[in-house]
Design an enzyme around this catalytic site. Structure first.
Site, mmCIF file in Angstrom:
data_model
loop_
_atom_site.group_PDB
_atom_site.id
_atom_site.type_symbol
_atom_site.label_atom_id
_atom_site.label_comp_id
_atom_site.label_asym_id
_atom_site.label_seq_id
_atom_site.Cartn_x
_atom_site.Cartn_y
_atom_site.Cartn_z
ATOM 1 N N LYS A 72 0.852 -1.188 0.000
ATOM 2 C CA LYS A 72 0.000 0.000 0.000
ATOM 3 C C LYS A 72 0.879 1.225 0.000
ATOM 4 C CE LYS A 72 -4.032 2.004 0.777
ATOM 5 N NZ LYS A 72 -3.689 2.871 -0.362
ATOM 6 N N LYS A 108 4.995 1.970 -3.229
ATOM 7 C CA LYS A 108 4.986 3.388 -3.606
ATOM 8 C C LYS A 108 5.147 3.512 -5.106
ATOM 9 C CE LYS A 108 4.655 7.401 -1.463
ATOM 10 N NZ LYS A 108 3.952 7.691 -0.200
ATOM 11 N N THR A 192 -4.165 12.508 7.042
ATOM 12 C CA THR A 192 -2.727 12.572 7.346
ATOM 13 C C THR A 192 -2.461 13.679 8.366
ATOM 14 O OG1 THR A 192 -2.225 11.717 5.166
ATOM 15 C CG2 THR A 192 -0.438 12.838 6.301
HETATM 16 P P1 NAD Z 1 0.821 18.123 -1.696
HETATM 17 O O1 NAD Z 1 1.193 17.970 -3.085
HETATM 18 O O2 NAD Z 1 -0.613 18.273 -1.350
HETATM 19 O O3 NAD Z 1 1.605 19.367 -1.056
HETATM 20 C C1 NAD Z 1 2.989 19.501 -1.079
HETATM 21 C C2 NAD Z 1 3.277 20.892 -0.539
HETATM 22 O O4 NAD Z 1 4.674 21.031 -0.364
HETATM 23 C C3 NAD Z 1 2.832 22.016 -1.481
HETATM 24 O O5 NAD Z 1 2.297 23.062 -0.718
HETATM 25 C C4 NAD Z 1 4.150 22.473 -2.117
HETATM 26 O O6 NAD Z 1 4.093 23.820 -2.519
HETATM 27 C C5 NAD Z 1 5.068 22.271 -0.948
HETATM 28 N N1 NAD Z 1 6.468 22.170 -1.318
HETATM 29 C C6 NAD Z 1 7.030 21.549 -2.392
HETATM 30 N N2 NAD Z 1 8.364 21.720 -2.353
HETATM 31 C C7 NAD Z 1 8.633 22.439 -1.249
HETATM 32 C C8 NAD Z 1 9.804 22.940 -0.653
HETATM 33 N N3 NAD Z 1 11.003 22.708 -1.197
HETATM 34 N N4 NAD Z 1 9.695 23.634 0.496
HETATM 35 C C9 NAD Z 1 8.496 23.874 1.064
HETATM 36 N N5 NAD Z 1 7.357 23.447 0.548
HETATM 37 C C10 NAD Z 1 7.431 22.740 -0.591
HETATM 38 O O7 NAD Z 1 1.487 16.881 -0.913
HETATM 39 P P2 NAD Z 1 1.035 16.233 0.446
HETATM 40 O O8 NAD Z 1 0.118 15.111 0.133
HETATM 41 O O9 NAD Z 1 0.633 17.284 1.411
HETATM 42 O O10 NAD Z 1 2.404 15.568 0.908
HETATM 43 C C11 NAD Z 1 3.372 16.304 1.659
HETATM 44 C C12 NAD Z 1 4.264 15.314 2.385
HETATM 45 O O11 NAD Z 1 3.455 14.496 3.218
HETATM 46 C C13 NAD Z 1 5.037 14.355 1.489
HETATM 47 O O12 NAD Z 1 6.279 14.052 2.071
HETATM 48 C C14 NAD Z 1 4.180 13.120 1.476
HETATM 49 O O13 NAD Z 1 4.910 11.955 1.148
HETATM 50 C C15 NAD Z 1 3.699 13.142 2.904
HETATM 51 N N6 NAD Z 1 2.503 12.346 3.132
HETATM 52 C C16 NAD Z 1 1.329 12.654 2.507
HETATM 53 C C17 NAD Z 1 0.223 11.857 2.738
HETATM 54 C C18 NAD Z 1 -1.125 12.162 2.125
HETATM 55 O O14 NAD Z 1 -2.083 11.460 2.470
HETATM 56 N N7 NAD Z 1 -1.271 13.168 1.320
HETATM 57 C C19 NAD Z 1 0.315 10.761 3.584
HETATM 58 C C20 NAD Z 1 1.524 10.498 4.222
HETATM 59 C C21 NAD Z 1 2.607 11.298 3.971
#
Ligand code: NAD
Length: 456
Positions: A72, A108, A192
């Site tokens: 997953k 992934k 999350t």
């Molecule tokens: P998203 O695409 O919704 O948002 C990513 C955010 O990060 C955006 O606001 C973008 O502008 C910002 N960003 C990109 N590069 C950046 C930088 N260099 N500095 C600061 N901000 C930056 O993604 P998300 O789903 O919110 O995921 C964010 C993190 O959380 C990732 O590491 C992802 O693996 C992790 N995560 C997400 C989920 C989920 O359910 N969405 C679950 C577990 C972990």
């Protein structure tokens, strides 16, 4: 199929296994198994662009370990995607699913693309094209994708639809994080951030925090970052800084989080799919360098992303990408508590620097496990054909997060180890138990002795 990447972020990620194994009940053979992904698929995705040209994108899907259940993990669309990153993310998913006890292994996927450069129709064609390429690799009983960076519910809906067409069978359980009318779960969109929020609420209880006195900085203002900021703000925490890919804003007496969310998500060209605006823009006119007065509560002093990590705050929440806290800046991190909402924001060397300073790090595989936990709820609802209320989802998530957080927190205190080591040890106990229940050399070597005894 492609070669397992020999070094880099995946190797850095698995370094944490050895230290954690000292505190876990895991056989050396089971540990060895976790050092290698089970399967890697590399694909090329041809996409007809709106101007008639053909572009070919590269994508990956990695299944790390499926001993505890189908693999997953999310699908990321980002220009910096590479195999080592996808392997590391899949490994973290194996550990994360074990941390919360849900019956999944880790997987992934990723596509090398800057999705903000695509039109909506190009994005849909790419999403469907990726599924066409990996359709034999995924399925409700084998490998179940979900959203990650720059993918969202709408994209998951396209992907589920494409898979259903290929299989000629409606198959909502193949993917999670879908829109609600297409079989998504209530409560998945903020799961999350909410999971991280429940961890912080446990810390608040244990450390007797007064929310209004707590200053919080959030790096990354996407799905995960926005929701944890929104929930904390609603409880009175002061979100003094936030940032996205274009920079950050700071305001000592706290930013107006609902306003910032509205601003960030206001539509432009592909606004229905992405929040394409920035937290650095002025909410009045939308300009980044406008001359409007800066008295709006959502705005503050504009500063760099790097500076955010070094702010004098009480809680730092990296919620963007991996490798943000490194040997270069770990010593400058002033927050006494770091809650890792992003996957892998701290490198293993930086980890040691933080541990040496006594920084309490709630590690990614615990802090952001709410997303995959509610993805499991979604998968279970799809398979049962019976849907839960949002309250049900919140209560079940809260129960799991609070229980696992407290177990790990107490274990860390008992063994005098950092939270990350304790969390990995907790995950390894569960993974080890599953691998060992299929037999290890201890069992098989004994069986040879037994058969020799019988022959004699
Ligand atoms: P998203 O695409 O919704 O948002 C990513 C955010 O990060 C955006 O606001 C973008 O502008 C910002 N960003 C990109 N590069 C950046 C930088 N260099 N500095 C600061 N901000 C930056 O993604 P998300 O789903 O919110 O995921 C964010 C993190 O959380 C990732 O590491 C992802 O693996 C992790 N995560 C997400 C989920 C989920 O359910 N969405 C679950 C577990 C972990």
């Amino acid at each position: 199929m492609t070669q397992h990447s020999p070094n880099g972020i995946f190797q850095d990620a698995i370094k944490r296994l050895d230290r954690a194994a000292e505190f876990a009940e895991i056989d050396a053979e089971a540990l060895e198994k976790l050092r290698y992904p089970k399967a890697i698929l590399q694909v090329s995705i041809p996409v007809r662009m709106d101007d008639g040209r053909l572009r070919v994108f590269q994508g990956y899907r990695v299944r790390h370990d499926d001993t505890r259940g189908p693999t997953k993990g999310g699908i990321r669309f980002h220009p910096n995607v590479h195999l080592g990153e996808v392997e590391a993310l899949a490994f973290w998913m194996t550990c994360k699913c074990a941390v919360t006890g849900i019956p999944f292994g880790g997987g992934k996927g990723g596509v090398i693309v800057d999705p903000k450069e695509l039109s909506r129709m190009e994005l849909e064609r790419l999403s469907r094209g990726f599924i066409e390429q990996i359709a034999d690799f995924i399925g409700p009983e084998t490998d179940i994708p979900a959203p990650d960076v720059y993918t969202n519910a709408m994209i998951m809906g396209w992907m589920m639809d494409e898979f259903s067409k290929i299989r000629r069978q409606r198959t909502p359980a193949v993917i999670t994080g879908k829109p609600i009318p297409l079989g998504g779960s209530l409560g998945r969109d903020d799961a999350t951030g909410r999971g991280a929020y429940y961890c912080i609420k446990e810390l608040e209880r244990l450390k007797d925090w007064e929310p209004s006195k707590m200053r919080v900085a959030v790096q990354g203002f996407g799905n995960a970052g926005q929701h944890v900021a929104r929930l904390l703000h609603a409880d009175g925490y002061r979100i003094v800084a936030m940032s996205d890919s274009r920079g950050g804003v700071f305001r000592a007496d706290g930013l107006d989080v609902p306003r910032a969310i509205q601003l960030k998500n206001q539509g432009r060209a592909v606004g229905a799919v992405y929040g394409t605006r920035s937290v650095c823009e002025c909410p009045k006119c939308g300009g980044e360098d406008c001359n409007c007065s800066r008295d709006d509560t959502a705005t503050g002093e504009v500063f760099s992303n790097e500076a955010l990590l070094e702010l004098d705050v009480d809680i730092l929440i990296p919620a963007a990408l991996e490798d943000q806290i490194t040997v270069e800046n770990a010593a400058q991190v002033r927050a006494p508590v770091v809650v890792e909402v992003a996957n892998g924001p701290t490198t293993s060397e930086a980890d040691q620097i933080l541990a040496g300073k006594g920084t309490l790090v709630v590690p990614d595989i615990l802090a952001n496990a709410g997303g995959v936990t509610v993805s499991y709820f979604e998968w279970a609802q799809n398979r049962a054909g019976y849907y839960w209320t949002e309250d049900d989802v919140h209560q079940r998530l809260q129960r799991i997060m609070a229980q696992e957080f407290n177990t790990i927190y107490q274990f860390a205190a008992e063994k005098q180890i950092d939270m990350r080591t304790a969390t990995y040890a907790h995950a390894l106990d569960r993974i080890g138990e599953a691998i060992e229940s299929q037999g290890t050399s201890r069992y098989f070597a004994n069986s040879i002795e037994h058969s020799e005894i019988r022959q004699n």
